[in-house]
Design a protein around this motif. Structure first.
Motif, PDB file in Angstrom:
ATOM      1  N   CYS B  91       7.557   3.497   0.362  1.00  0.00           N
ATOM      2  CA  CYS B  91       6.868   2.870   1.275  1.00  0.00           C
ATOM      3  C   CYS B  91       5.522   3.266   1.305  1.00  0.00           C
ATOM      4  O   CYS B  91       5.205   4.157   0.721  1.00  0.00           O
ATOM      5  CB  CYS B  91       7.367   3.354   2.549  1.00  0.00           C
ATOM      6  N   ALA B  92       4.532   2.456   1.651  1.00  0.00           N
ATOM      7  CA  ALA B  92       2.890   2.661   1.519  1.00  0.00           C
ATOM      8  C   ALA B  92       2.507   2.248   2.773  1.00  0.00           C
ATOM      9  O   ALA B  92       2.934   1.187   3.529  1.00  0.00           O
ATOM     10  CB  ALA B  92       2.491   2.274   0.324  1.00  0.00           C
ATOM     11  N   SER B  93       1.170   2.742   3.172  1.00  0.00           N
ATOM     12  CA  SER B  93       0.301   2.394   4.073  1.00  0.00           C
ATOM     13  C   SER B  93      -1.099   2.495   3.717  1.00  0.00           C
ATOM     14  O   SER B  93      -1.482   3.199   2.970  1.00  0.00           O
ATOM     15  CB  SER B  93       0.802   3.100   5.445  1.00  0.00           C
ATOM     16  N   ARG B  94      -1.888   1.663   4.518  1.00  0.00           N
ATOM     17  CA  ARG B  94      -3.318   1.792   4.500  1.00  0.00           C
ATOM     18  C   ARG B  94      -3.789   1.333   5.637  1.00  0.00           C
ATOM     19  O   ARG B  94      -3.423   0.594   6.518  1.00  0.00           O
ATOM     20  CB  ARG B  94      -3.751   0.785   3.245  1.00  0.00           C
ATOM     21  N   ASN B  95      -5.144   1.840   5.744  1.00  0.00           N
ATOM     22  CA  ASN B  95      -6.006   1.425   6.860  1.00  0.00           C
ATOM     23  C   ASN B  95      -6.744   0.061   6.529  1.00  0.00           C
ATOM     24  O   ASN B  95      -6.512  -0.372   5.578  1.00  0.00           O
ATOM     25  CB  ASN B  95      -7.117   2.533   7.027  1.00  0.00           C
ATOM     26  N   ILE B  96      -6.838  -0.443   7.526  1.00  0.00           N
ATOM     27  CA  ILE B  96      -7.244  -1.948   7.651  1.00  0.00           C
ATOM     28  C   ILE B  96      -8.558  -2.150   6.945  1.00  0.00           C
ATOM     29  O   ILE B  96      -8.771  -3.094   6.310  1.00  0.00           O
ATOM     30  CB  ILE B  96      -7.581  -2.444   9.245  1.00  0.00           C
ATOM     31  N   ASP B  97      -9.569  -1.242   6.664  1.00  0.00           N
ATOM     32  CA  ASP B  97     -10.792  -1.226   6.108  1.00  0.00           C
ATOM     33  C   ASP B  97     -10.816  -0.489   4.697  1.00  0.00           C
ATOM     34  O   ASP B  97     -11.913  -0.471   4.127  1.00  0.00           O
ATOM     35  CB  ASP B  97     -11.867  -1.020   6.947  1.00  0.00           C
ATOM     36  N   GLN B  98      -9.770  -0.248   4.220  1.00  0.00           N
ATOM     37  CA  GLN B  98      -9.635   0.327   2.746  1.00  0.00           C
ATOM     38  C   GLN B  98      -8.392  -0.420   2.101  1.00  0.00           C
ATOM     39  O   GLN B  98      -7.605  -0.731   2.769  1.00  0.00           O
ATOM     40  CB  GLN B  98      -9.151   1.835   2.978  1.00  0.00           C
ATOM     41  N   GLU B  99      -8.799  -0.609   0.737  1.00  0.00           N
ATOM     42  CA  GLU B  99      -7.648  -1.151  -0.014  1.00  0.00           C
ATOM     43  C   GLU B  99      -6.654  -0.172  -0.428  1.00  0.00           C
ATOM     44  O   GLU B  99      -5.569  -0.410  -0.899  1.00  0.00           O
ATOM     45  CB  GLU B  99      -8.279  -1.835  -1.174  1.00  0.00           C
ATOM     46  N   THR B 100      -6.999   1.223  -0.655  1.00  0.00           N
ATOM     47  CA  THR B 100      -6.133   2.200  -1.226  1.00  0.00           C
ATOM     48  C   THR B 100      -4.881   2.422  -0.327  1.00  0.00           C
ATOM     49  O   THR B 100      -5.120   2.547   0.947  1.00  0.00           O
ATOM     50  CB  THR B 100      -6.665   3.366  -1.187  1.00  0.00           C
ATOM     51  N   GLN B 101      -3.786   2.284  -1.167  1.00  0.00           N
ATOM     52  CA  GLN B 101      -2.538   2.583  -0.251  1.00  0.00           C
ATOM     53  C   GLN B 101      -2.080   4.001  -0.543  1.00  0.00           C
ATOM     54  O   GLN B 101      -2.010   4.493  -1.581  1.00  0.00           O
ATOM     55  CB  GLN B 101      -1.224   1.385  -0.751  1.00  0.00           C
ATOM     56  N   TYR B 102      -1.335   4.448   0.529  1.00  0.00           N
ATOM     57  CA  TYR B 102      -0.868   5.867   0.363  1.00  0.00           C
ATOM     58  C   TYR B 102       0.918   5.806   0.506  1.00  0.00           C
ATOM     59  O   TYR B 102       1.153   5.191   1.396  1.00  0.00           O
ATOM     60  CB  TYR B 102      -1.377   6.752   1.494  1.00  0.00           C
ATOM     61  N   PHE B 103       1.314   6.392  -0.525  1.00  0.00           N
ATOM     62  CA  PHE B 103       2.701   6.413  -0.785  1.00  0.00           C
ATOM     63  C   PHE B 103       3.549   7.312  -0.269  1.00  0.00           C
ATOM     64  O   PHE B 103       2.996   8.449  -0.286  1.00  0.00           O
ATOM     65  CB  PHE B 103       3.184   5.949  -2.392  1.00  0.00           C
ATOM     66  N   GLY B 104       4.794   7.139   0.161  1.00  0.00           N
ATOM     67  CA  GLY B 104       5.910   8.117   0.532  1.00  0.00           C
ATOM     68  C   GLY B 104       6.394   8.473  -0.766  1.00  0.00           C
ATOM     69  O   GLY B 104       6.125   8.259  -1.822  1.00  0.00           O
ATOM     70  N   PRO B 105       7.476   9.592  -0.444  1.00  0.00           N
ATOM     71  CA  PRO B 105       8.078  10.284  -2.052  1.00  0.00           C
ATOM     72  C   PRO B 105       8.901   9.332  -2.476  1.00  0.00           C
ATOM     73  O   PRO B 105       9.583   9.649  -3.495  1.00  0.00           O
ATOM     74  CB  PRO B 105       8.482  11.597  -1.174  1.00  0.00           C
ATOM     75  N   GLY B 106       9.607   8.332  -1.605  1.00  0.00           N
ATOM     76  CA  GLY B 106      10.661   7.455  -2.359  1.00  0.00           C
ATOM     77  C   GLY B 106      12.157   7.705  -1.812  1.00  0.00           C
ATOM     78  O   GLY B 106      12.316   8.877  -1.395  1.00  0.00           O
ATOM     79  N   THR B 107      12.829   6.711  -1.628  1.00  0.00           N
ATOM     80  CA  THR B 107      14.180   6.766  -1.539  1.00  0.00           C
ATOM     81  C   THR B 107      14.799   6.124  -2.717  1.00  0.00           C
ATOM     82  O   THR B 107      14.893   5.179  -3.187  1.00  0.00           O
ATOM     83  CB  THR B 107      14.699   5.913  -0.194  1.00  0.00           C
ATOM     84  N   ARG B 108      15.750   7.086  -3.205  1.00  0.00           N
ATOM     85  CA  ARG B 108      16.601   6.426  -4.479  1.00  0.00           C
ATOM     86  C   ARG B 108      17.756   6.192  -4.041  1.00  0.00           C
ATOM     87  O   ARG B 108      18.754   6.907  -3.407  1.00  0.00           O
ATOM     88  CB  ARG B 108      16.887   7.805  -5.301  1.00  0.00           C
ATOM     89  N   LEU B 109      18.215   4.767  -4.177  1.00  0.00           N
ATOM     90  CA  LEU B 109      19.532   4.137  -3.900  1.00  0.00           C
ATOM     91  C   LEU B 109      20.109   3.615  -5.004  1.00  0.00           C
ATOM     92  O   LEU B 109      19.945   2.835  -5.975  1.00  0.00           O
ATOM     93  CB  LEU B 109      19.227   2.874  -3.036  1.00  0.00           C
ATOM     94  N   LEU B 110      21.620   4.058  -4.853  1.00  0.00           N
ATOM     95  CA  LEU B 110      22.609   3.961  -5.894  1.00  0.00           C
ATOM     96  C   LEU B 110      23.554   2.818  -5.285  1.00  0.00           C
ATOM     97  O   LEU B 110      24.285   3.359  -4.234  1.00  0.00           O
ATOM     98  CB  LEU B 110      22.838   4.997  -6.319  1.00  0.00           C
ATOM     99  N   VAL B 111      23.767   1.899  -5.751  1.00  0.00           N
ATOM    100  CA  VAL B 111      24.785   0.653  -5.210  1.00  0.00           C
ATOM    101  C   VAL B 111      25.840   0.639  -6.265  1.00  0.00           C
ATOM    102  O   VAL B 111      25.774   0.133  -7.315  1.00  0.00           O
ATOM    103  CB  VAL B 111      24.298  -0.422  -4.845  1.00  0.00           C
ATOM    104  N   LEU B 112      27.149   1.062  -5.816  1.00  0.00           N
ATOM    105  CA  LEU B 112      28.362   0.988  -6.841  1.00  0.00           C
ATOM    106  C   LEU B 112      29.158  -0.404  -6.695  1.00  0.00           C
ATOM    107  O   LEU B 112      29.076  -0.806  -5.607  1.00  0.00           O
ATOM    108  CB  LEU B 112      28.996   2.235  -6.601  1.00  0.00           C
TER     109      LEU B 112
END
Lengths: 113, 112
Positions: B91-112
């Motif tokens: 997931c990432a988010s950014r402010n309306i007047d900036q292009e830089t996105q800031y990311f979360g640490p991630g979710t690892r998903l395994l589907v069997l």
């Protein structure tokens, strides 16, 4: 952490040397470019950005070069350190389009002692 | 200020099960994004949101749904998980007047 980019191109550099990571971007209309660093098990982290009206921008130990003619970006890291070991992604976008970043496939930087 | 957080960190699903991934940001950012990352590939955009109550499709939206009921949260749902959805989700988010996105640490998903 998880394996990110098992088949990524890898650049091996000795500690203290300079590193140059290259990226070819796809959209000639893109006007904003970002380099991200991703360490194992973590999300991408912003390093440096550049707009298309510039061809060079410097940060702390990092420099980004932009060649719009051939749609090429490079990231130069001076005096590479073990902590620089990570996967590096370039990303492109068109400013003001919401919008999505289009990421390159990434390059793994390995720093050897 | 925690930035962007994601829950859970890791999950194993069986084919056909459903689940929701939660993203939260405390930076008052307008824009939020969901990406997936697969080996040998860069991040690919699934869905994004330009504000509370709005969502839009990204590059690879099929099989996923999203909701942005509150500005600080962006939920990614899998109604019927498939092995092809095994991935790491950011997931990432950014402010309306900036292009830089800031990311979360991630979710690892395994589907069997």
């Amino acid at each position: 952490g998880e394996s990110v980019g098992l088949h990524l191109p890898t650049l091996s550099v000795q500690e203290g040397d300079n590193s140059i990571i290259n990226c070819a971007y796809s959209n000639s209309a893109s006007d904003y470019f970002i380099w991200y660093k991703q360490e194992s098990g973590k999300g991408p982290q912003f390093i440096i950005d550049i707009r298309s009206n510039m061809d060079k921008r410097q940060g702390q130990r990092v420099t980004v070069l932009l060649n719009k003619t051939v749609k090429h970006l490079s990231l130069q890291i001076a005096a590479t350190q073990p902590g620089d070991s990570a996967v590096y992604f370039c990303a492109e976008t068109l400013e003001g389009t919401a919008s999505k970043l289009t990421f390159g496939t990434g390059t793994r930087l390995q720093v050897t002692l | 200020n925690a930035g962007v957080t994601q829950t859970p960190k890791f999950r194993v699903l069986k084919t056909g099960q459903s689940m929701t991934l939660l993203c939260a940001q405390d930076m008052n950012h307008e824009y939020m994004y969901w990406y997936r990352q697969d080996p040998g590939m860069g991040l690919r955009l699934i869905h994004y949101s330009v504000g509370e109550g709005t969502t839009a499709k990204g590059e690879v939206p099929d099989g996923y749904n999203v909701s942005r009921l509150k500005k600080q949260n962006f939920l990614l749902g899998l109604e019927s998980a498939a092995p092809s959805q095994t991935s790491v989700y950011f997931c990432a988010s950014r402010n309306i007047d900036q292009e830089t996105q800031y990311f979360g640490p991630g979710t690892r998903l395994l589907v069997l």
